[in-house]
Structures are given as structure tokens and as C-alpha cells.
Design an enzyme around this catalytic site. Structure first.
Site, short mmCIF file in Angstrom:
data_model
loop_
_atom_site.label_atom_id
_atom_site.label_comp_id
_atom_site.label_asym_id
_atom_site.label_seq_id
_atom_site.Cartn_x
_atom_site.Cartn_y
_atom_site.Cartn_z
N GLU A 1 0.84 -1.20 0.00
CA GLU A 1 0.00 0.00 0.00
C GLU A 1 0.87 1.25 0.00
O GLU A 1 1.93 1.29 0.63
CB GLU A 1 -0.91 -0.01 1.23
N ASP B 1 0.16 5.44 0.55
CA ASP B 1 -0.93 6.29 1.03
C ASP B 1 -0.67 7.78 0.90
O ASP B 1 0.41 8.27 1.26
CB ASP B 1 -1.19 6.02 2.52
N GLU C 1 -3.16 10.53 2.73
CA GLU C 1 -4.38 10.70 3.53
C GLU C 1 -4.40 12.13 4.08
O GLU C 1 -3.41 12.58 4.68
CB GLU C 1 -4.44 9.68 4.67
#
Length: 389
Positions: A154, A156, A158
Site C-alpha cells: 500500500e 498512502d 491521507e
């Protein structure tokens, strides 16, 4: 001398007149037939001419009407229609402007999200995002790449909302084979709610580079040589979501979402990608051929010394948390990718970093992976994508 018989009768003047009338009638009929024929021929010619002109005029009008109807019903071949599917949130997610603009909304009942139709094994992607304006406390807007499973990979972006007047916190993380806890957080040098800004992910076999408006803010190198698993074997989809996380997202849950301001809306546009598309059928990517690798120069792209120095300067100015410098969470030291800094140096840097930024924003240091809404299963996603395709 012989005379004609009495029964013989000579033509009279009345019969002669009758013949003349008959001839006149025939002539009139002939003229009438000729006139009618001429009129019919002219009518047919004019009708054909009008029909030809009508066809030349109607066709482009019909095509324009067809495009307009398609744009209303969502069948245009715009960027978001081609590449993404609204995966949850029902009507809260919308694709607008002929498929070139996407919006996600959050209300008290639910948030919303979308995901890419295809999986990628390495990619260079750009997305322009305009975040929730005003008091966005409790909201989280995500934009990330992720594979499936507990040992997933993953990458990210955010965006942790905050109360009016305080900046967003840009939270980044990298998971490799299920291991995360590699958070780095930043304040941005602009208001991300006033206009669209470009957030980029470069993921190739050599490194991962996260950039904002073309400026690298984070680099994660392939360091398998020192035992750090790298993201190279699991294809990933692009995801994005807007959801409520007021139990932790803003000042560690002290500031809750103000639902009187709902719905909260984030907008997306100008998605572009250079990517190696993964085929589930062949279990190969589109970049495995030699010719493809040569044409995709981004597959070998990495920061040079000058770009890396600029990134470090930006980090010194805008980074508010770095897991590599947090002895409280990692008393035994973080992963080997952080380098060979001593524990004392890490503690000193961490103290300075936290104390400097504590007065500006309490929304830093997330000691656990944020809990996102559950994504739909692979089978449901496949059905949904099949329906749209």
C-alpha cells in the site's frame, strides 16, 4: 340515268359539327395530360431535391443530439468513466462534466469512494484534488494504491481534516507485505481547499516517490539488499474515499465532526497515468516486453542528488512527524530503511520536531494505521465493473 335509292342519306350539317367537337375534346385531353405529366415530374424532382438537402442537414444534428443524450446518461468516454468505478456511497459519489470531474461527499449516514477498474504493477499517476473546505474536523480524504489480503502492499496519501483556521495534515505511509508503521506527516504550503493541486505517486522497481505539485516530499527506496521487503510482486488498484473518522482523525478525537455543515465534498479532476496494467488471466503486466520497458522511461526514474537535496529542505520546513525519529513508538529503533542514526540522535530530532509543531496543530503522530471503511470483496467489485463496462 340511275339515281341513288331513297334510303341513302347525305351528311348533314349537325353531324359535321359533332365531329369537330370530338376533335376539340381530344386535343384538350392531350394538353391536359401533358400538363399533368409536367406537374408530376416537377413535383418528384422538387421532392428529391428537398430530401437530399434534408438528409445533409439532419445527420449532424442527430449526432450532436446523440452526444448530448449520452453525456446526460453517463455513457460518455471521459477520464473517470474510462478508468474508475464508484464503489460505495450510492449517490454521494458523482461523475460530472462528461466524465472529467468526480466528487465524493460525506454526510451523517455514509461517506463515499471510488476505485480503478484495472490493477497495476508499477505506475506513475497524477491526480488533482480539491479538499473539503471550511471546518473539516473529523473527515479523512484518502488517495492511495493498495493490493488485497493481509500481507498487502500500500502507498498512502491521507488528508486529515481540521477545524477552521488550522491546516490539513497530509499523512503518508508505505506498506510492504503487510508491514506499515512508516508514517510521515506534513503541513502543506498552500490551502488545499481553495483550488485543485496535483498529488503524484511514482512507483517503479527502484523507488517510490510521493510529490505535491511536482515537488517530491517523500522517497522510499528499494532496499531489499538490507532485508526491507519492497512493493514489486502484488498488483494494486487506485482507491480514494471520503469518510468520517472523528474518533481519532482530529486532535486525537477531541474535535468531532460538525454534522450541521454536511454534506462535506471533495473534488477530483485531471487524472493521468503511465502504468503497467496487470492481466489476471495471464498473470503478467503490460510492461514485461522489452519494447514496452524501453518506451516507459519512468520505470527507471529516481531522484538525483539535487532533487533529493531539495526534498530534504522541504521536509525540514514542512514535515511535522517522521516515524524514523520516534523513539517512543520504536524503542528498539524503526526499520533498517531509516538508516544508521543512533537512538540518541533520533530522540533529539523527535523532541525538536514535536515541540516545534505542537502549538500549531495537535493532529500529528498517528501511532496506528487508520481504520478505513471496508472495501467490497473482489467478486462484488468484478461484478460492478463488468456492469459498467
Amino acid at each position: 340515268m340511275a339515281y341513288p335509292s331513297r334510303n341513302y342519306s347525305y351528311p348533314t350539317r349537325s353531324s359535321s359539327r359533332s365531329s369537330i367537337h370530338y376533335l376539340i375534346l381530344l386535343a384538350f385531353a392531350a394538353v391536359l395530360v401533358f400538363k399533368v405529366d409536367v406537374l408530376i415530374s416537377q413535383s418528384i424532382f422538387a421532392a428529391r431535391r428537398r430530401a437530399s438537402t434534408s438528409r445533409n442537414f439532419v445527420r449532424p444534428t442527430y449526432r450532436r443530439a446523440s452526444r448530448y443524450i449520452n453525456s446526460i446518461t453517463g455513457f460518455t468516454n471521459g477520464t473517470f468513466n474510462r478508468n474508475f468505478v464508484l464503489s460505495w456511497g450510492e449517490e454521494r459519489g458523482k461523475i460530472l462534466e462528461h466524465g472529467e470531474l468526480l466528487t465524493l461527499s460525506l454526510d451523517r449516514k455514509s461517506g463515499s469512494g471510488f476505485e480503478s477498474k484495472k490493477e497495476y504493477l508499477f505506475a506513475k499517476i497524477d491526480m488533482q484534488i480539491k479538499l473539503v473546505p471550511g471546518n473539516s474536523a473529523g473527515t479523512v480524504t484518502t488517495y492511495y494504491l493498495s493490493s488485497e489480503g493481509s500481507a498487502h502492499d500500500e502507498i498512502d496519501f491521507e488528508f486529515l481534516g481540521n477545524s477552521t483556521g488550522n491546516p490539513y495534515t497530509l499523512h503518508t505511509n508505505v506498506f510492504s507485505q503487510g508491514k506499515g508503521d512508516r508514517e510521515q506527516q506534513f503541513f502543506l504550503w498552500f490551502d488545499p481547499t481553495e483550488d485543485f493541486h496535483t498529488y503524484s505517486i511514482l512507483w517503479n522497481p527502484k523507488c517510490i516517490i510521493l510529490s505535491v505539485d511536482g515537488k517530491p516530499i517523500r522517497e522510499f527506496k528499494n532496499m531489499e539488499s538490507i532485508g526491507v521487503p519492497y512493493l514489486k510482486g502484488q498488483p494494486m488498484r487506485i482507491y480514494s474515499s471520503l469518510w468520517n473518522a472523528d474518533e481519532w482523525a482530529t486532535q486525537h478525537g477531541l474535535v468531532k465532526t460538525d454534522w450541521s455543515l454536511a454534506p462535506f465534498t471533495a473534488s477530483y479532476r485531471n487524472f493521468s497515468a503511465e502504468a503497467c496494467i496487470w492481466s489476471p488471466r495471464t498473470r503478467k503486466s503490460s510492461c514485461e516486453s522489452t519494447d514496452s520497458a524501453k518506451s516507459n522511461s519512468w520505470l527507471t526514474e529516481e531522484l538525483d542528488s539535487r532533487a533529493r537535496e531539495k526534498m530534504k529542505q522541504l521536509q525540514q520546513k514542512y514535515m511535522v512527524y517522521n516515524y524514523c525519529e520516534d523513539p517512543w513508538r520504536f524503542p528498539q529503533g524503526p526499520g533498517p530503511e531509516c538508516g544508521s542514526k543512533s537512538k540518541i540522535n533520533r530522540q533529539s530530532n523527535s523532541n525538536n520536531n514535536i515541540n516545534t509543531n505542537a502549538n500549531n496543530n495537535d493532529n500529528i503522530i498517528v501511532p496506528r494505521k487508520p481504520r478505513r471503511p471496508r472495501r467490497r470483496s473482489r467478486s462484488k467489485r468484478a461484478n460492478k465493473v463488468a456492469q459498467i463496462d
